[in-house]
Design an enzyme around this catalytic site. Structure first.
Site, PDB file in Angstrom:
ATOM      1  N   SER A  22       0.853  -1.183   0.000  1.00 55.87           N
ATOM      2  CA  SER A  22       0.000   0.000   0.000  1.00 55.87           C
ATOM      3  C   SER A  22       0.884   1.226   0.000  1.00 55.87           C
ATOM      4  O   SER A  22       2.109   1.132   0.118  1.00 55.87           O
ATOM      5  CB  SER A  22      -0.906   0.008   1.231  1.00 55.87           C
ATOM      6  OG  SER A  22      -0.121   0.132   2.410  1.00 55.87           O
ATOM      7  N   THR A  23       0.305   2.405  -0.124  1.00 51.11           N
ATOM      8  CA  THR A  23       1.096   3.647  -0.159  1.00 51.11           C
ATOM      9  C   THR A  23       1.897   3.803   1.119  1.00 51.11           C
ATOM     10  O   THR A  23       3.069   4.180   1.098  1.00 51.11           O
ATOM     11  CB  THR A  23       0.164   4.857  -0.337  1.00 51.11           C
ATOM     12  OG1 THR A  23      -0.613   4.670  -1.514  1.00 51.11           O
ATOM     13  CG2 THR A  23       0.966   6.142  -0.470  1.00 51.11           C
TER      14      THR A  23
END
Length: 491
Positions: A22-23
Site C-alpha cells: 500500500s502507499t
C-alpha cells in the site's frame, strides 16, 4: 509492475506468488514489491521447485478487505484448479483481518492448495502450520461469536421496542425505519387470505391464480407455493412483531423453529392489514387434517372426505356396469385393497344425493340442534387455548427469574414479564360461557352464510370448483347404511 501470465497447460498446476504493497507500506523497509518478489523467488529456488512461479501483484492496495484486482484473479485461478501453492512473505500481505485470512485459507484448502508464509514459517501442508491454523481458527471463532452475541443483543433491544429490523415484507414499505402499508400490495394480501379462508383454495392454487392474472410478488417475481404459505403465516399482517422464531440448522441447511420461550413477540407493533381474528382462523385451518391434493381436484364431490362407517377407512371411487352403462361406486379402501372390511359399495350418485339433502337440512337445524354442540366445542377450545397460553407464560416467567438471579437481565425486564403473566392469568380466569354467548350470533350468521354459499355452489358450479369451498366447512362424511350418513363439520 505488470503481472506475468501463465502459459502452462491444464495438465499441471502452477505456484502462485502474491505480493502487495500500500502507499503507507512503501516507506517501510522490507515491504517493497521488489523485495517481496525477490525473497519469494529465492524461497522457490531453495525448495527445489523448478517451475517458474506466476506473480499476482497488487500495487497500492490496502489489506483492509479482499477487494483487490490481482487477489481476485488469484482466487479465480484457485477455483479453476490451476494453482498448487500460494506464497506470501508475511500473512498481512494477503490480509490484515483474521476472518478474511481464514476464509481465504479455507478456500485454498477446499481446492487442495498449500498456503505458505515464509516470515512466519507457516505452511498449511506441515503439522506446525496446521496447528497454527487451528489456533487462528479458534481465535476467529471466538471473535465471530462475540460479534454474533453483540448483534443479537442489539436486535433483541430493537425488537422489544417494535422496530422493524430487516427488509419490509410484501404489503409494506419502510419509511424512516417505520413500516407503512403499501395499499396496492395490501389489497393483494387481503385477497390471498380470502382465497385461502373462504374460497377453499390451497397454496398452489392461489399462486397459480395470481400468476395467471399477472400479479407479481415482491421484486416482480412469480408467486410460488412457499411464498403464499409464508405470507399466510406471517404475524406481521395482524400487526404483530415476531422475532427470533426460527434459526438455521447448519447441519441440514433448513430453517427450524426455536422454543417459544426464546421468541420476541410484540403485539400491535405495526399497522395491520388483516384483522387478528381472520389471521387466527387461517392458522387454525392450516392445522386441520389435510386432504390429499389428488382428492381435492378429483371430479367426485365427496372424494377425500367420505369415510366408511364400519372401519373408518376412506372410500374411493371405482366403476361398475357394462361398457355402455357404466356407473360410479364409492368403495371402502380397506375392503377394496386389503379385504379387511365387509362394507358394501354404494352408488356414488345416491351417496352424493343423501349428502346434499342432509347438508340442506343443516340450514334449518342450526338454531335447535347445533347451538348447544357449537357452544360446547367453542368453550372447550377456548379453555384449552387459555391453558396452553398460561403454561407458556409461566414457563417464560420462570426462565426470566433464573436469568435475573444470574445477572443476565435487568429488574425492569423481569417486572415486564410479570405483568404479562398477570394479564394471561386474568384472561384465563374469565368464564368462557360469557365470552361465547357474546359471539354466538356472529357464529350463527357465519354458519348460515357458509352453508348457503356451499349449497349454491353445489347447484351451480362444477364439482372441481365446489370441492375446495366444501372442504373449508365439512371435515368428513361417514356413510353407515342406506340413506344413513353423518356430516362432521370443522367447527
Amino acid at each position: 509492475m505488470n503481472v506475468h501470465t501463465s502459459s502452462a497447460s491444464s495438465e499441471y498446476r502452477f505456484i502462485a506468488i502474491y505480493c502487495r504493497v500500500s502507499t503507507d507500506d512503501q516507506v517501510k523497509e522490507g515491504t517493497s514489491l521488489e523485495d517481496q518478489e525477490s525473497r519469494l523467488l529465492s524461497y522457490c529456488t531453495a525448495m527445489g521447485w523448478k517451475d517458474t512461479p506466476v506473480l499476482f501483484i497488487d500495487d497500492g492496495y490496502s489489506a483492509k478487505d479482499t477487494d483487490r484486482p490481482q487477489l481476485k484473479k488469484l482466487v479465480e485461478a484457485v477455483k479453476n484448479g490451476e494453482v498448487s501453492k500460494v506464497l506470501v512473505t508475511k500473512l498481512d500481505r494477503i490480509s490484515r483481518k483474521l476472518l478474511d485470512l481464514l476464509n481465504l485459507i479455507d478456500l485454498f484448502s477446499e481446492y487442495d492448495v498449500s498456503f505458505i508464509s515464509i516470515n512466519e514459517s507457516f505452511d498449511t501442508n506441515t503439522p506446525p502450520g496446521r496447528l497454527t491454523l487451528s489456533v487462528l481458527g479458534a481465535v476467529a471463532e471466538f471473535e465471530r461469536t462475540r460479534i454474533r452475541d453483540r448483534a443479537y443483543e442489539n436486535m433483541l433491544h430493537s425488537a422489544k421496542k417494535g422496530k422493524w429490523l430487516t427488509q419490509s415484507p410484501y404489503g409494506y414499505r419502510l419509511e424512516e425505519k417505520t413500516l407503512v402499508i403499501h395499499e396496492n400490495e395490501a389489497n393483494i394480501v387481503r385477497d390471498i387470505y380470502n382465497m385461502y379462508l373462504h374460497k377453499g383454495l390451497g397454496f398452489y392454487a392461489i399462486a397459480r391464480q395470481l400468476n395467471e392474472k399477472g400479479i407479481p410478488s415482491r421484486y416482480n417475481k412469480e408467486w410460488s407455493l412457499r411464498a403464499v404459505k409464508l405470507l399466510l403465516t406471517n404475524p406481521i399482517y395482524k400487526g404483530t412483531l415476531a422475532w427470533n422464531r426460527v434459526t438455521v440448522d447448519e447441519k441440514h441447511g433448513k430453517r427450524v423453529e426455536r422454543d417459544k420461550e426464546d421468541w420476541v413477540i410484540v403485539d400491535d407493533a405495526f399497522p395491520s392489514i388483516i384483522n387478528k381474528e381472520t389471521w387466527e382462523d387461517v392458522q387454525k385451518k392450516m392445522k386441520q387434517v389435510k386432504i390429499a391434493p389428488r382428492a381435492q381436484t378429483s371430479p367426485h364431490l365427496l372424494g377425500g372426505i367420505l369415510k366408511c362407517g364400519r372401519c373408518g377407512s376412506g372410500m374411493s371411487i371405482s366403476w361398475s356396469g357394462s361398457k355402455t352403462k357404466r356407473y360410479r361406486l364409492y368403495r371402502c379402501s380397506a375392503y377394496k385393497n386389503k379385504g379387511t372390511c365387509t362394507s358394501k359399495p354404494y352408488r356414488a350418485n345416491k351417496v352424493e344425493e343423501w349428502f346434499k339433502e342432509g347438508f340442506k337440512q343443516l340450514s334449518t337445524s342450526i338454531d335447535t340442534e347445533m347451538i348447544p354442540q357449537l357452544i360446547e366445542t367453542q368453550q372447550n377450545e377456548t379453555i384449552n387455548n387459555r391453558e396452553k397460553k398460561l403454561k407458556n407464560a409461566e414457563e417464560r416467567y420462570k426462565r426470566k427469574v433464573e436469568a435475573y438471579t444470574s445477572g443476565l437481565i435487568e429488574l425492569s425486564d423481569l417486572e415486564k414479564e410479570k405483568k404479562q403473566l398477570d394479564k394471561v392469568k386474568e384472561e384465563a380466569s374469565v368464564k368462557p360461557d360469557k365470552i361465547e354467548q357474546e359471539n354466538l350470533e356472529k357464529l350463527q350468521r357465519e354458519l348460515e352464510s357458509k352453508i348457503k354459499s356451499i349449497i349454491d355452489a353445489i347447484e351451480i358450479l362444477p364439482v372441481e370448483e365446489t370441492k375446495p369451498l366444501l372442504h373449508t366447512f365439512v371435515k368428513k362424511v361417514i356413510v353407515y347404511n342406506e340413506e344413513e350418513i353423518e356430516i362432521v363439520l370443522h367447527y
